[in-house]
Design a protein around this motif. Structure first.
Motif, PDB file in Angstrom:
ATOM      1  N   THR A   1       0.827  -1.207   0.000  1.00  0.00           N
ATOM      2  CA  THR A   1       0.000   0.000   0.000  1.00  0.00           C
ATOM      3  C   THR A   1       0.859   1.254   0.000  1.00  0.00           C
ATOM      4  OG1 THR A   1      -1.754  -1.169   1.201  1.00  0.00           O
ATOM      5  CG2 THR A   1      -1.815   1.223   1.243  1.00  0.00           C
ATOM      6  N   ILE A   2       1.928   1.259   0.800  1.00  0.00           N
ATOM      7  CA  ILE A   2       2.799   2.436   0.863  1.00  0.00           C
ATOM      8  C   ILE A   2       3.515   2.661  -0.465  1.00  0.00           C
ATOM      9  CG2 ILE A   2       4.885   3.358   1.941  1.00  0.00           C
ATOM     10  CD1 ILE A   2       3.982   2.082   4.554  1.00  0.00           C
ATOM     11  N   VAL A   3       4.003   1.590  -1.081  1.00  0.00           N
ATOM     12  CA  VAL A   3       4.702   1.726  -2.367  1.00  0.00           C
ATOM     13  C   VAL A   3       3.765   2.297  -3.435  1.00  0.00           C
ATOM     14  CG1 VAL A   3       5.785   0.441  -4.235  1.00  0.00           C
ATOM     15  CG2 VAL A   3       6.432  -0.027  -1.871  1.00  0.00           C
ATOM     16  N   ASN A   4       2.548   1.769  -3.495  1.00  0.00           N
ATOM     17  CA  ASN A   4       1.578   2.282  -4.480  1.00  0.00           C
ATOM     18  C   ASN A   4       1.256   3.761  -4.231  1.00  0.00           C
ATOM     19  OD1 ASN A   4       1.399  -0.186  -5.782  1.00  0.00           O
ATOM     20  ND2 ASN A   4      -0.339  -0.876  -4.550  1.00  0.00           N
TER      21      ASN A   4
ATOM     22  N   MET B   1      -3.113  17.365  -8.456  1.00  0.00           N
ATOM     23  CA  MET B   1      -3.009  17.569  -7.007  1.00  0.00           C
ATOM     24  C   MET B   1      -4.174  16.890  -6.287  1.00  0.00           C
ATOM     25  SD  MET B   1      -3.203  21.129  -4.864  1.00  0.00           S
ATOM     26  CE  MET B   1      -4.913  21.341  -5.378  1.00  0.00           C
ATOM     27  N   TRP B   2      -5.402  17.049  -6.815  1.00  0.00           N
ATOM     28  CA  TRP B   2      -6.559  16.432  -6.176  1.00  0.00           C
ATOM     29  C   TRP B   2      -6.515  14.910  -6.261  1.00  0.00           C
ATOM     30  CZ3 TRP B   2      -8.765  19.428  -2.952  1.00  0.00           C
ATOM     31  CH2 TRP B   2      -8.848  20.792  -3.191  1.00  0.00           C
ATOM     32  N   VAL B   3      -5.996  14.413  -7.375  1.00  0.00           N
ATOM     33  CA  VAL B   3      -5.845  12.951  -7.499  1.00  0.00           C
ATOM     34  C   VAL B   3      -4.862  12.434  -6.456  1.00  0.00           C
ATOM     35  CG1 VAL B   3      -4.984  11.102  -8.976  1.00  0.00           C
ATOM     36  CG2 VAL B   3      -6.484  12.856  -9.928  1.00  0.00           C
TER      37      VAL B   3
ATOM     38  N   VAL C   1      -5.498   9.769   0.886  1.00  0.00           N
ATOM     39  CA  VAL C   1      -6.548   9.498   1.872  1.00  0.00           C
ATOM     40  C   VAL C   1      -6.964   8.025   1.829  1.00  0.00           C
ATOM     41  CG1 VAL C   1      -8.937   9.996   2.504  1.00  0.00           C
ATOM     42  CG2 VAL C   1      -7.396  11.863   1.905  1.00  0.00           C
ATOM     43  N   ILE C   2      -7.150   7.495   0.609  1.00  0.00           N
ATOM     44  CA  ILE C   2      -7.550   6.075   0.479  1.00  0.00           C
ATOM     45  C   ILE C   2      -6.467   5.160   1.036  1.00  0.00           C
ATOM     46  CG2 ILE C   2      -8.054   4.261  -1.185  1.00  0.00           C
ATOM     47  CD1 ILE C   2      -9.406   6.345  -2.928  1.00  0.00           C
ATOM     48  N   SER C   3      -5.204   5.512   0.785  1.00  0.00           N
ATOM     49  CA  SER C   3      -4.100   4.686   1.281  1.00  0.00           C
ATOM     50  C   SER C   3      -4.054   4.676   2.801  1.00  0.00           C
ATOM     51  CB  SER C   3      -2.773   5.195   0.717  1.00  0.00           C
ATOM     52  OG  SER C   3      -2.772   5.155  -0.698  1.00  0.00           O
ATOM     53  N   ILE C   4      -4.317   5.827   3.424  1.00  0.00           N
ATOM     54  CA  ILE C   4      -4.314   5.882   4.893  1.00  0.00           C
ATOM     55  C   ILE C   4      -5.442   5.022   5.462  1.00  0.00           C
ATOM     56  CG2 ILE C   4      -4.685   7.412   6.864  1.00  0.00           C
ATOM     57  CD1 ILE C   4      -3.275   9.618   5.276  1.00  0.00           C
ATOM     58  N   ILE C   5      -6.618   5.087   4.828  1.00  0.00           N
ATOM     59  CA  ILE C   5      -7.738   4.250   5.286  1.00  0.00           C
ATOM     60  C   ILE C   5      -7.390   2.778   5.144  1.00  0.00           C
ATOM     61  CG2 ILE C   5     -10.130   3.623   4.815  1.00  0.00           C
ATOM     62  CD1 ILE C   5     -10.623   6.511   3.980  1.00  0.00           C
TER      63      ILE C   5
END
Length: 205
Positions: free
Chosen positions: A71-74, A95-97, A103-107
């Protein structure tokens, strides 16, 4: 004058009571006789309760590290590319992407331990049952007799942690089913067991 013959009196016979529920025109011989109530028909078999189908086996807890690293690498790759587009080419949408992906990665990182604990497999009499997912659960039943390819794969992080993925492809499926995060010894034992079961089912034993 003709003498009258003495009156012959017929003794009264008891007439059995007619069942009031039966119409009068139905002969008594066709009246329903009292018989014990028929036994209730057997109820249809209940659906298999997947939560109580047997003893589920989970994957190694170390598999959480593999998922977190992935997840972190992606996230780093996508956010880095979006940042370059935003800073160098002045693409505001990038920037918004990048923010959305972050945010999705943190979740995902928060829920990774729970997702790993939800992965499991179960060896039943005729098939292997595989499950994964928290909110949207997926259950896959793979019959032993349809298994054609059983393979063990190891990624760099999984190999460093002593883990392996077991992948098997069936005759009818276009895509295979993979059980990730197994200890290397467990993956090899499960592979040998599945090969044995698949050969015995194909031979009709």
């Amino acid at each position: 004058m003709t003498p009258t013959s003495p009156e012959v009196r017929v003794p009264d016979r008891e007439v059995p009571e007619r069942n009031p529920a039966v119409p009068k025109h139905v002969p008594e011989s066709l009246e329903p006789s009292a018989s014990p109530e028929p036994s209730a028909s057997p109820e249809p078999s209940e659906r298999l309760d997947l939560t109580e189908a047997g003893e589920w086996k989970g994957v190694s807890p170390k598999y959480v590290v593999v998922e977190i690293v992935g997840t972190i690498v992606n996230a780093v790759v996508v956010c880095g590319g979006a940042s370059l587009l935003w800073l160098l080419l002045d693409q505001t949408w990038a920037m918004w992407v990048g923010i959305l992906v972050l945010v999705i990665s943190i979740i995902n990182l928060v829920f990774e331990p729970r997702r790993v604990r939800a992965i499991g497999y179960l060896l039943r009499g005729d098939d292997l049952l595989f499950r994964r997912g928290i909110l949207f659960q997926r259950f896959v039943a793979v019959p032993y007799g349809r298994m054609q390819l059983i393979d063990i794969t190891r990624g760099p992080v999984a190999r460093w942690l002593g883990l392996a993925d077991l992948k098997f492809v069936t005759a009818a499926a276009t895509a295979g089913v993979s059980i990730p995060g197994l200890a290397e010894g467990d993956a090899e034992s499960l592979r040998d067991r599945l090969v044995e079961l698949a050969e015995s089912r194909r031979a009709g034993l």
